[in-house]
Design a protein around this motif. Structure first.
Motif, PDB file in Angstrom:
ATOM      1  N   ASP A  54      41.266  35.888  38.759  1.00  0.00           N
ATOM      2  CA  ASP A  54      39.867  36.315  38.662  1.00  0.00           C
ATOM      3  C   ASP A  54      39.000  35.144  39.130  1.00  0.00           C
ATOM      4  O   ASP A  54      38.615  34.289  38.334  1.00  0.00           O
ATOM      5  CB  ASP A  54      39.537  36.727  37.230  1.00  0.00           C
ATOM      6  N   VAL A  55      38.719  35.115  40.418  1.00  0.00           N
ATOM      7  CA  VAL A  55      38.024  33.969  41.016  1.00  0.00           C
ATOM      8  C   VAL A  55      36.614  33.823  40.449  1.00  0.00           C
ATOM      9  O   VAL A  55      36.159  32.711  40.161  1.00  0.00           O
ATOM     10  CB  VAL A  55      37.993  34.104  42.552  1.00  0.00           C
ATOM     11  N   ALA A  56      35.910  34.923  40.275  1.00  0.00           N
ATOM     12  CA  ALA A  56      34.539  34.857  39.770  1.00  0.00           C
ATOM     13  C   ALA A  56      34.501  34.283  38.360  1.00  0.00           C
ATOM     14  O   ALA A  56      33.640  33.447  38.034  1.00  0.00           O
ATOM     15  CB  ALA A  56      33.898  36.246  39.796  1.00  0.00           C
ATOM     16  N   ALA A  57      35.434  34.709  37.504  1.00  0.00           N
ATOM     17  CA  ALA A  57      35.472  34.190  36.138  1.00  0.00           C
ATOM     18  C   ALA A  57      35.823  32.704  36.127  1.00  0.00           C
ATOM     19  O   ALA A  57      35.257  31.927  35.349  1.00  0.00           O
ATOM     20  CB  ALA A  57      36.478  34.985  35.305  1.00  0.00           C
ATOM     21  N   LEU A  58      36.749  32.291  36.985  1.00  0.00           N
ATOM     22  CA  LEU A  58      37.119  30.882  37.047  1.00  0.00           C
ATOM     23  C   LEU A  58      35.951  30.045  37.567  1.00  0.00           C
ATOM     24  O   LEU A  58      35.678  28.949  37.070  1.00  0.00           O
ATOM     25  CB  LEU A  58      38.348  30.711  37.937  1.00  0.00           C
ATOM     26  N   GLU A  59      35.253  30.559  38.563  1.00  0.00           N
ATOM     27  CA  GLU A  59      34.084  29.846  39.090  1.00  0.00           C
ATOM     28  C   GLU A  59      33.037  29.674  37.995  1.00  0.00           C
ATOM     29  O   GLU A  59      32.432  28.596  37.868  1.00  0.00           O
ATOM     30  CB  GLU A  59      33.507  30.621  40.269  1.00  0.00           C
ATOM     31  N   ALA A  60      32.815  30.695  37.186  1.00  0.00           N
ATOM     32  CA  ALA A  60      31.860  30.593  36.083  1.00  0.00           C
ATOM     33  C   ALA A  60      32.319  29.557  35.055  1.00  0.00           C
ATOM     34  O   ALA A  60      31.504  28.813  34.502  1.00  0.00           O
ATOM     35  CB  ALA A  60      31.671  31.961  35.423  1.00  0.00           C
ATOM     36  N   ALA A  61      33.629  29.501  34.804  1.00  0.00           N
ATOM     37  CA  ALA A  61      34.155  28.544  33.832  1.00  0.00           C
ATOM     38  C   ALA A  61      34.022  27.105  34.314  1.00  0.00           C
ATOM     39  O   ALA A  61      33.989  26.175  33.508  1.00  0.00           O
ATOM     40  CB  ALA A  61      35.616  28.861  33.526  1.00  0.00           C
ATOM     41  N   LEU A  62      33.940  26.907  35.624  1.00  0.00           N
ATOM     42  CA  LEU A  62      33.821  25.558  36.181  1.00  0.00           C
ATOM     43  C   LEU A  62      32.373  25.070  36.221  1.00  0.00           C
ATOM     44  O   LEU A  62      32.135  23.893  36.483  1.00  0.00           O
ATOM     45  CB  LEU A  62      34.399  25.532  37.596  1.00  0.00           C
TER      46      LEU A  62
END
Length: 251
Positions: A54-62
């Motif tokens: 889930d790229v969008a969720a990982l980007e948000a977590a970063l």
């Protein structure tokens, strides 16, 4: 007269390991609970291999660290599993800012997107807190990626070091183990012997984010000091050194 219960000679050993030992028997077969437990572990491992990142969720977590997206030349998961070579080659990446950078972090799904989803952001944040004064490139989230994909990404970013945070091959006890591979002077053609690895980063019985980040920051500092990674850089970490932030690297 009832017989005294027989003590289980394997009990103490089972308490010390997650390996499947001394499982017992039910006639000529394993007990049902062990069969079901094995089937569940196998299903979790398969899910970890095939689950999409889930790229969008990982980007948000970063957040708030900036992020770029990239993908390998493997067009889909099936091809990625059959053709490891395509996972090592870069297909596309968003336009990077001007470098140079001291370090670039690549977060690749590898063989367990589950591991990257759960552990990569905490490790990265913990590591960034130990790098005041370092020139850190935007984190690159790479899909269908193998370890060597980081060499080309690091070279394109103009980074002196690349750290690839990647999902490790799931086992039947841990489906979400994260590994980190650190390479000095990344460029296509680097060998595995030219990397340092920190493995088994996961929640239950593994290395937690803080000590993993401390070890990575120490290796990064030593790599730039000695201008190498791999077999020439031994992990003889001084525990006192792990507690301190890594000083800004020299030119």
């Amino acid at each position: 007269m009832a017989e005294a219960p027989t003590l289980d000679p394997w009990a103490r050993l089972r308490a010390a390991t997650r390996a499947r030992i001394g499982l017992g028997g039910a006639g000529d077969a394993l007990p049902l609970r062990e069969v079901l437990g094995f089937q569940m572990a196998h299903a979790l491992a398969r899910d970890a291999v095939h689950a999409p990142l889930d790229v969008a969720a990982l980007e948000a977590a970063l957040h708030p660290h900036p992020v770029l997206r990239a993908r390998s030349m493997a067009p889909d998961r099936g091809t990625y599993l059959r053709r490891p070579d395509l996972g090592r080659r870069l297909q596309e990446m968003e336009e990077p800012p001007a470098g140079p950078f001291d370090v670039a972090f690549v977060l690749a799904d590898g063989l367990s997107a589950t591991a990257v989803q759960r552990h990569a952001a905490p490790v990265l944040h913990a590591c960034l807190a130990r790098l005041p004064g370092w020139r850190v490139a935007p984190a690159v989230i790479a899909t269908e990626g193998r370890v060597a994909l980081g060499d080309e990404i690091g070279a394109r970013l103009g980074a002196r070091l690349v750290a690839v945070l990647i999902g490790e091959r799931p086992g039947l006890s841990v489906p979400d183990s994260l590994g980190i591979y650190l390479t000095f002077d990344p460029r296509p053609g680097r060998r595995d012997s030219e990397r340092n690895c920190i493995s088994n980063i996961h929640a239950v019985g593994g290395l937690s984010p803080e000590p993993a980040a401390a070890k990575l920051a120490w290796l990064m500092r030593e790599a730039l000091t000695r201008k190498l990674t791999g077999t020439g850089l031994k992990d003889d970490t001084d525990p006192a050194a792990l507690a301190a932030p890594a000083p800004p690297p020299g030119p």
